[in-house]
Design a protein around this motif. Structure first.
Motif, PDB file in Angstrom:
ATOM      1  N   SER A 126       0.836  -1.086  -0.035  1.00 50.94           N
ATOM      2  CA  SER A 126      -0.051  -0.069  -0.064  1.00 50.94           C
ATOM      3  C   SER A 126       0.910   1.227   0.041  1.00 50.94           C
ATOM      4  CB  SER A 126      -1.163  -0.182   1.135  1.00 50.94           C
ATOM      5  OG  SER A 126      -0.130   0.040   2.461  1.00 50.94           O
ATOM      6  N   PRO A 147       2.886   4.080  -1.530  1.00 55.00           N
ATOM      7  CA  PRO A 147       3.287   4.446  -3.015  1.00 55.00           C
ATOM      8  C   PRO A 147       4.892   4.312  -3.019  1.00 55.00           C
ATOM      9  CG  PRO A 147       1.893   6.108  -1.836  1.00 55.00           C
ATOM     10  CD  PRO A 147       2.469   5.244  -0.858  1.00 55.00           C
ATOM     11  N   LYS A 203       2.623  -4.042  -5.619  1.00 50.20           N
ATOM     12  CA  LYS A 203       1.507  -2.989  -5.897  1.00 50.20           C
ATOM     13  C   LYS A 203       1.788  -1.709  -5.348  1.00 50.20           C
ATOM     14  CE  LYS A 203      -1.991  -6.964  -5.495  1.00 50.20           C
ATOM     15  NZ  LYS A 203      -3.019  -7.312  -4.791  1.00 50.20           N
ATOM     16  N   ASN A 204       1.309  -0.784  -6.204  1.00 53.51           N
ATOM     17  CA  ASN A 204       1.456   0.507  -6.100  1.00 53.51           C
ATOM     18  C   ASN A 204       2.930   1.096  -6.349  1.00 53.51           C
ATOM     19  OD1 ASN A 204      -0.129   2.798  -5.270  1.00 53.51           O
ATOM     20  ND2 ASN A 204       0.293   2.786  -3.199  1.00 53.51           N
TER      21      ASN A 204
END
Length: 313
Positions: free
Chosen positions: A256, A258, A283-284
């Motif tokens: 999660s 960035p 992810k991200n």
């Protein structure tokens, strides 16, 4: 369009030492705006130490820039010390520094080993990390170490590789990291100095797209080369004191956060494969490959992209 340049030279507004273990004190400093966005700069190596130039990647009006020297290097004390010097120790040090500076959470900025340590810290303390800006990804997998220190990069920089292995007897070259470790921890100062100079010269000579001739000269005990080579080798022979593929196995913990990944296409020290693999699983995250660049943070394309991304934080 005018090219963006590094921000002007600034001096720390605050600095000090933090006692983090029975024998270690780490040096830290803060510069820029005390009310600005908190960003922690994590240097490479391990054993490289932070540099004044690093703070010039951040707008001093927008950022509260925190730098520190990891155990055994830079201004931290004792210098070139291998005892009580593990990845867990460094992660714990970062958290102790955060608490000491009364910071709730911060952005992380790191390249090479700095990217490794940033990822591991984030895995251990995900709630304390707002974002990560990473460069020259190093995941410390077996093939990455073999590629650079044993066989692979040797075929791209054969002249520099020849200098690198010249300090190791021919019958001890089947495992160069182990052989270097023996000499880098030798009580024979002459052998230790030669090994440190060879190790450091090899890495610095291969860090740019356009080859640069680097000669660190004769290494001395407690010189930059001595700490850089000894601490790097200490970590690598011990597989950075973590289970194999630790980062990739724990990637969900940080999905999660960035994350921007900047990678030189022709990075020989930390090949693009690692950045590619990380981006595929994380992810991200966004991967930006700079085509005309090697490993160094000072490569023109990498510098410009880092400045651009940090400004957008």
């Amino acid at each position: 369009m005018k090219e963006k340049k590094l921000f002007p030279i600034i001096e720390p507004r605050e600095k000090g030492f933090l006692q983090v273990s029975r024998i270690h004190s780490i040096y830290w400093e803060r510069s820029g705006n005390q009310n600005g966005k908190k960003i922690l700069v994590i240097h490479g190596g391990p054993g490289g130490g932070s540099q004044p130039r690093y703070r010039r990647y951040f707008n001093p009006e927008k950022f509260d820039i925190i730098q520190f020297d990891q155990r055994g290097c830079g201004a931290s004390r004792p210098f070139s010390e291998l005892r009580e010097n593990t990845t867990k120790d460094l992660v714990d040090d970062i958290e102790k520094l955060r608490l000491n500076l009364n910071i709730d959470s911060w952005h992380l900025f790191g390249g090479s080993w700095g990217s490794t340590l940033a990822l591991i810290y984030a895995i251990k303390h995900p709630s304390r990390v707002k974002s990560m800006t990473l460069r020259g990804i190093f995941l410390c997998r077996k093939f990455e170490l073999s590629w650079f220190y044993q066989y692979g990069a040797s075929e791209i920089f054969p002249e520099e590789f020849e200098k690198y292995i010249s300090v190791i007897p021919k019958d001890e070259r089947s495992d160069l990291v182990s052989s270097f470790y023996k000499y880098l921890t030798s009580p024979n100062i002459e052998l230790r100095s030669k090994a440190a100079a060879a190790w450091t010269t090899w890495e610095l000579s291969t860090s740019h797209l356009i080859k640069r001739d680097i000669d660190v000269g004769k290494s001395k005990t407690n010189s930059f080369s001595d700490a850089f080579a000894r601490i790097e080798c200490h970590y690598f022979i011990n597989h950075i004191f973590l289970e194999e593929d630790f980062i990739m196995k724990n990637i969900k913990t940080i999905e999660s956060i960035p994350t921007k990944i900047i990678q030189g296409r022709y990075d020989v020290v930390c090949p693009v494969r690692s950045a590619w693999d990380l981006n595929k699983k994380l992810k991200n995250s966004e991967l930006i490959i700079i085509d005309e660049a090697g490993h160094s943070m000072s490569e023109k394309g990498i510098t410009l992209k880092l400045l651009e991304l940090v400004e957008k934080l």
